[in-house]
Design an enzyme around this catalytic site. Structure first.
Site, short mmCIF file in Angstrom:
data_model
loop_
_atom_site.label_atom_id
_atom_site.label_comp_id
_atom_site.label_asym_id
_atom_site.label_seq_id
_atom_site.Cartn_x
_atom_site.Cartn_y
_atom_site.Cartn_z
N GLY A 175 0.82 -1.22 0.00
CA GLY A 175 0.00 0.00 0.00
C GLY A 175 0.85 1.26 0.00
N HIS A 438 10.35 38.01 4.44
CA HIS A 438 11.40 37.56 3.53
C HIS A 438 12.70 37.38 4.30
CE1 HIS A 438 13.79 37.14 -0.07
NE2 HIS A 438 14.66 37.98 0.46
P1 NAI Z 1 -4.48 4.73 2.65
O1 NAI Z 1 -5.91 4.61 2.35
O2 NAI Z 1 -3.84 6.06 2.78
O3 NAI Z 1 -3.63 3.94 1.52
C1 NAI Z 1 -3.82 2.58 1.26
C2 NAI Z 1 -3.17 2.23 -0.08
O4 NAI Z 1 -3.18 0.83 -0.22
C3 NAI Z 1 -3.91 2.80 -1.26
O5 NAI Z 1 -2.98 3.42 -2.10
C4 NAI Z 1 -4.54 1.57 -1.91
O6 NAI Z 1 -4.69 1.70 -3.31
C5 NAI Z 1 -3.54 0.50 -1.55
N1 NAI Z 1 -4.05 -0.87 -1.56
C6 NAI Z 1 -5.26 -1.30 -1.15
N2 NAI Z 1 -5.35 -2.64 -1.28
C7 NAI Z 1 -4.16 -3.07 -1.76
C8 NAI Z 1 -3.62 -4.34 -2.10
N3 NAI Z 1 -4.32 -5.46 -1.92
N4 NAI Z 1 -2.36 -4.42 -2.58
C9 NAI Z 1 -1.62 -3.28 -2.73
N5 NAI Z 1 -2.09 -2.04 -2.44
C10 NAI Z 1 -3.34 -1.94 -1.94
O7 NAI Z 1 -4.26 3.84 3.96
P2 NAI Z 1 -3.11 3.78 5.04
O8 NAI Z 1 -1.82 4.28 4.49
O9 NAI Z 1 -3.17 2.40 5.58
O10 NAI Z 1 -3.60 4.81 6.13
C11 NAI Z 1 -4.82 4.58 6.84
C12 NAI Z 1 -5.44 5.85 7.29
O11 NAI Z 1 -4.64 6.48 8.26
C13 NAI Z 1 -5.65 6.82 6.15
O12 NAI Z 1 -6.98 7.20 6.12
C14 NAI Z 1 -4.75 7.98 6.48
O13 NAI Z 1 -5.38 9.19 6.15
C15 NAI Z 1 -4.52 7.86 7.97
N6 NAI Z 1 -3.17 8.33 8.27
C16 NAI Z 1 -2.89 9.63 8.19
C17 NAI Z 1 -1.62 10.10 8.40
C18 NAI Z 1 -1.34 11.56 8.27
O14 NAI Z 1 -2.27 12.33 8.27
N7 NAI Z 1 -0.09 11.97 8.11
C19 NAI Z 1 -0.53 9.21 8.75
C20 NAI Z 1 -0.93 7.84 8.75
C21 NAI Z 1 -2.21 7.43 8.53
#
Ligand code: NAI
Length: 459
Positions: A175, A438
């Site tokens: 992911g 600046h």
């Molecule tokens: P995410 O939804 O950001 O990304 C998941 C990714 O995995 C996507 O690109 C998707 O296409 C891919 N994916 C799905 N199934 C797959 C598969 N079978 N094989 C390969 N790729 C696949 O989810 P993530 O990174 O797990 O984060 C979860 C949540 O936590 C998100 O909603 C995010 O907004 C939040 N979060 C926010 C942060 C921040 O604001 N800095 C930091 C960490 C998490």
């Protein structure tokens, strides 16, 4: 004694809701099953990951960035125990900070797993707590993937990836979302060979197309490898490592990758333990359905944060916590979902708010684009940190700002200026005519706003 409000879950949504409700004069209890308050964000999410991102960034700078400044470093080494200890200390201090805020605001912290019986009764262990209303803020958990059995040792979620005891030689990340890229960056900087397998043929799916493209290029330049358009169909422990089966989404032969550690980061799903007794309406993905006032289908039971879906972000949950507390106190709580910033804490960072070019095109809204590169920003040059750009999207007819997308140094902080401007309904010209210090990185935001009308001075 009956409470006015019982909040279930002590994460950013729940604890903020509890404090705000107490400030408004309610008698409040917050039930949390973890030993410490702060939920996923403080204990095993945003905070420990940012602590490690900072440490690993400094390590990378010392190894690869300092020489450009004429600073020589000999005998550079990372002490993982110290790094993890510092991370734990940051988490400890911040979670204790919330316990202090609870005492200060006279919120009762009830330790245990809550079972919500009705809008007026919550059971925790052998205690039956009476209340006038309930707010559910039980958050989310890592989404599972068939064929990939998480053991939090070799096949880990973000929780395990934040506590590895040694730097893996090879890491496969499933992911290319926020978690995958942030934690993949941590371990790559510390020496791991990181391969990110992503189902789609691009990274960071909800982001603006230009952001996705440049981030892919920059992360590849840093040494992160990507298998786009591939999915993982199995990850199996084999000896000391893991055998990962990867298949192209469009069909074709499977290949096998060897890894010491596999990080599963394909999104999160609602976590709703202790709610079985209730007949709460859920959407097809399991998120609790609420109306604009955070009411569920059961009168007196409200829900906020990750468990209701939308952007799964701590600050969105916090804003919902404040809003529902104010509504319960008879006020007019409100969350403006059009202006929720999101940040990716890679290097460079990504800061985004409002709509992307793709979303505006799809909605048929005519817009103008102003873009300014950090390579033309004096402060970024001085810092030797000039990758990326600031981009502002404005309504073609009214000049009102509709979105902003920043890739660059401190993008996560720079985006706040545009978020405030959008909250005030500002035009691009409003930012363009505001004096900016600046030399500062924020001048790139101003130049992007100037560029909306083709008036950028330094590009
Ligand atoms: P995410 O939804 O950001 O990304 C998941 C990714 O995995 C996507 O690109 C998707 O296409 C891919 N994916 C799905 N199934 C797959 C598969 N079978 N094989 C390969 N790729 C696949 O989810 P993530 O990174 O797990 O984060 C979860 C949540 O936590 C998100 O909603 C995010 O907004 C939040 N979060 C926010 C942060 C921040 O604001 N800095 C930091 C960490 C998490």
């Amino acid at each position: 004694m009956a409470y006015d409000l019982i909040v279930v879950g002590g994460g950013p949504g729940g604890y903020v809701c509890a404090i705000r409700a107490a400030q408004l004069g309610m008698k409040v209890a917050c039930v949390e099953k973890r030993d410490t308050l702060g939920g996923t964000c403080l204990n095993v999410g945003c905070i420990p990951s940012k602590a490690l991102l900072q440490s690993s960034h400094l390590f990378e700078m010392a190894g690869h960035g300092f020489s450009a400044h004429g600073i020589k470093v000999d005998g550079l080494a990372a002490d993982l125990d110290v790094m993890m200890g510092r991370k734990a200390k940051v988490v400890d201090e911040l979670t204790k900070g919330i316990a202090f805020l609870f005492r200060k605001n006279k919120v009762d912290h009830v330790h245990g797993t809550a079972r919500v019986v009705s809008a007026h009764e919550v059971v925790v262990g052998d205690r039956r707590l009476q209340t006038k209303a309930v707010v559910i803020a039980t958050g989310s958990e890592s989404a599972p993937l068939p064929g990939v059995d998480v053991d939090e040792e070799r096949i880990v979620t973000s929780t395990g990836a934040l506590s590895l005891t040694s730097v893996p030689r090879k890491m496969v990340v499933i992911g290319a979302g926020v978690i995958g890229l942030e934690l993949g960056s941590v371990w790559r900087r510390l020496g791991a060979e990181v391969t990110v397998v992503e189902f789609l043929d691009f990274i960071l799916p909800p982001m603006d197309g230009e952001v996705r493209k440049i981030m892919l290029r920059l992360l590849q330049r840093q040494g992160m490898a990507f298998r786009l358009g591939h999915s993982v169909t199995a990850a199996v422990r084999e000896g000391e490592g893991v055998k990962v089966t990867v298949e192209p989404v469009q069909g074709g032969g499977a290949e096998t990758l060897a890894a010491d550690i596999v990080l599963l980061a394909i999104g999160r799903r609602p976590h709703a333990e202790g709610l079985d007794a209730l007949k709460l309406d859920r959407d097809p993905r399991g998120f609790i359905v609420v109306d604009r006032r955070f009411c569920t289908n059961i009168p007196g039971i409200h829900a906020i944060g990750d468990v209701i879906g939308g952007a799964m972000l701590a600050h969105k949950a916090e804003d919902e916590g404040v809003a529902v507390a104010e509504i319960l106190a008879g006020g007019a709580g409100h969350v403006n979902y059009d202006v929720i910033p999101s940040v990716v804490y890679t290097w460079p960072e990504v800061g985004a708010v409002g709509r992307t070019e793709e979303q505006l095109k799809e909605a048929g809204i005519a817009f103008t684009v102003g873009k300014f590169p950090f390579s033309a920003n004096a402060r970024a040059k001085c810092n030797a940190d000039a990758d990326g750009f600031a981009k502002i999207l404005a309504d073609a007819r009214t000049d009102r700002i509709l979105g902003a997308h920043i890739v660059g140094p401190q993008a996560g902080d720079l985006i706040a200026e545009v978020s405030v401007a959008m909250e005030f309904g500002a035009s691009a010209e409003d930012i363009a005519r505001s004096c900016h210090a600046h030399p500062s990185l924020a001048e790139a935001v101003r130049e992007a706003a100037l560029a909306v009308a083709g008036r950028a001075v330094h590009a």
